[in-house]
Design an enzyme around this catalytic site. Sequence first.
Site, PDB file in Angstrom:
ATOM      1  N   SER A   1     -34.598   9.112 -67.861  1.00 34.34           N
ATOM      2  CA  SER A   1     -35.731   8.823 -66.996  1.00 34.34           C
ATOM      3  C   SER A   1     -35.751   9.768 -65.797  1.00 34.34           C
ATOM      4  O   SER A   1     -34.719  10.237 -65.338  1.00 34.34           O
ATOM      5  CB  SER A   1     -35.623   7.378 -66.506  1.00 34.34           C
ATOM      6  OG  SER A   1     -36.600   7.121 -65.526  1.00 34.34           O
TER       7      SER A   1
ATOM      8  N   TYR B   1     -30.557   0.368 -62.541  1.00 35.50           N
ATOM      9  CA  TYR B   1     -31.078   1.219 -63.615  1.00 35.50           C
ATOM     10  C   TYR B   1     -30.730   2.678 -63.343  1.00 35.50           C
ATOM     11  O   TYR B   1     -30.289   3.390 -64.239  1.00 35.50           O
ATOM     12  CB  TYR B   1     -32.599   1.029 -63.701  1.00 35.50           C
ATOM     13  CG  TYR B   1     -33.278   1.952 -64.671  1.00 35.50           C
ATOM     14  CD1 TYR B   1     -33.154   1.755 -66.041  1.00 35.50           C
ATOM     15  CD2 TYR B   1     -34.041   3.017 -64.222  1.00 35.50           C
ATOM     16  CE1 TYR B   1     -33.781   2.611 -66.944  1.00 35.50           C
ATOM     17  CE2 TYR B   1     -34.678   3.867 -65.108  1.00 35.50           C
ATOM     18  CZ  TYR B   1     -34.536   3.653 -66.465  1.00 35.50           C
ATOM     19  OH  TYR B   1     -35.166   4.494 -67.348  1.00 35.50           O
TER      20      TYR B   1
END
Length: 80
Positions: A65, A78
Site C-alpha cells: 500500500s 496497518y
Amino acid sequence: MAEHGKLDVLVNVAAIVPFTAWDDIDFAEWRRIMSVNLDGTFLTNHYASKAMRDEEYGRIVNIASNVILAGTPNLAHYVA
C-alpha cells in the site's frame, strides 16, 4: 499443486485494513492484523517459492500500500 502440478505465479495483495484509533487497539487486534498482513505474506511466499524452485521457474509479486505516504489517521497498526 495437487490439482495443477505446478505454481507459476503468486500475487500477494490480501490485507485487512481496519480504521481503528491507536488507543483502541489491544494485543489481540494487533496480532489479528499482523497474522493476515505479515504472516500471510510470509507463509504464501515461503511455500510458493519452494514449489517454484523445485520447478526452476516462478514469479512472486508482493503488492504494498502507499498509505504510508498519505498519513491516514487510525492506521498505525496497518502501516506497521
